[in-house]
Write a protein that holds these residues in place. Structure first.
Motif, PDB file in Angstrom:
ATOM      1  N   ARG A  84      -4.000   2.137   7.253  1.00 36.67           N
ATOM      2  CA  ARG A  84      -4.341   0.732   7.057  1.00 36.67           C
ATOM      3  C   ARG A  84      -5.380   0.559   5.959  1.00 36.67           C
ATOM      4  NH1 ARG A  84      -7.210  -2.721  11.574  1.00 36.67           N
ATOM      5  NH2 ARG A  84      -8.845  -2.895  10.080  1.00 36.67           N
ATOM      6  N   LYS A  87      -3.770   0.739   2.411  1.00 29.08           N
ATOM      7  CA  LYS A  87      -2.952  -0.382   1.975  1.00 29.08           C
ATOM      8  C   LYS A  87      -3.757  -1.654   1.795  1.00 29.08           C
ATOM      9  CE  LYS A  87       1.270   1.408   3.905  1.00 29.08           C
ATOM     10  NZ  LYS A  87       2.389   1.208   4.792  1.00 29.08           N
ATOM     11  N   ASN A  88      -4.869  -1.780   2.462  1.00 24.52           N
ATOM     12  CA  ASN A  88      -5.668  -3.003   2.402  1.00 24.52           C
ATOM     13  C   ASN A  88      -6.884  -2.806   1.509  1.00 24.52           C
ATOM     14  OD1 ASN A  88      -3.934  -4.246   4.190  1.00 24.52           O
ATOM     15  ND2 ASN A  88      -5.092  -3.594   5.970  1.00 24.52           N
ATOM     16  N   ASN A  90      -9.625  -3.942  -1.262  1.00 24.41           N
ATOM     17  CA  ASN A  90     -10.349  -5.182  -1.465  1.00 24.41           C
ATOM     18  C   ASN A  90     -10.584  -5.378  -2.963  1.00 24.41           C
ATOM     19  OD1 ASN A  90     -12.007  -7.377  -1.353  1.00 24.41           O
ATOM     20  ND2 ASN A  90     -13.428  -6.489   0.122  1.00 24.41           N
ATOM     21  N   LYS A 133      -1.744  -0.803  -6.244  1.00 18.65           N
ATOM     22  CA  LYS A 133      -1.478  -1.564  -5.024  1.00 18.65           C
ATOM     23  C   LYS A 133      -0.301  -1.021  -4.280  1.00 18.65           C
ATOM     24  CE  LYS A 133      -2.718  -5.245  -2.749  1.00 18.65           C
ATOM     25  NZ  LYS A 133      -3.853  -5.392  -2.037  1.00 18.65           N
TER      26      LYS A 133
END
Length: 133
Positions: A84, A87-88, A90, A133
């Motif tokens: 997680r 993929k996330n 900021n 990304k």
């Protein structure tokens, strides 16, 4: 008796504490296997940003961007311990870390344009965020 204890135990206590402190396990660096990719992206973004702003040479701008890329990779390496976290990413963190690393890199390479250094680092952080990304 008190002097005897100080002379007997104090040197061994100091030696043990120094020996134990040097053998403590250290946390490894947070950079991951993509550090070279992020450094390259940062160097390219720094060179392009420097060409657009007209401040400094291509080499110093590339060094500034590469340092920002390595810093962004290290900052995201901390979060990459889980799927997680990978993929996330900021965008604000990437741009902020890039800008901060650009300012520090510019101070080390003796560039006097702090705003341009921050802009180059921020552009490198944004490019890394967009391309990975």
């Amino acid at each position: 008796m008190n002097l005897f204890l100080k002379r007997t135990f104090l040197p061994s206590l100091i030696a043990t504490s120094l020996f134990g402190a040097t053998l403590l396990p250290a946390k490894p660096a947070a950079a991951d296997e993509n550090v070279l990719r992020d450094t390259g992206i940062g160097a390219a973004a720094g060179a392009v940003t420097g060409a657009i702003t007209g401040k400094g040479s291509v080499l110093t701008n590339a060094v500034n961007g590469a340092a920002a890329g390595a810093a962004v990779n290290g900052a995201n390496g901390i979060r990459r311990t889980s799927v997680r976290g990978r993929k996330n990413r900021n965008v604000v963190q990437d741009i902020g870390v890039g800008a901060g690393a650009g300012v520090v890199s510019g101070a080390i390479t003796n560039r006097r344009h702090t705003g341009s250094n921050a802009l180059t680092g921020a552009a490198a952080g944004a490019a890394i965020h967009l391309l990975t990304k």
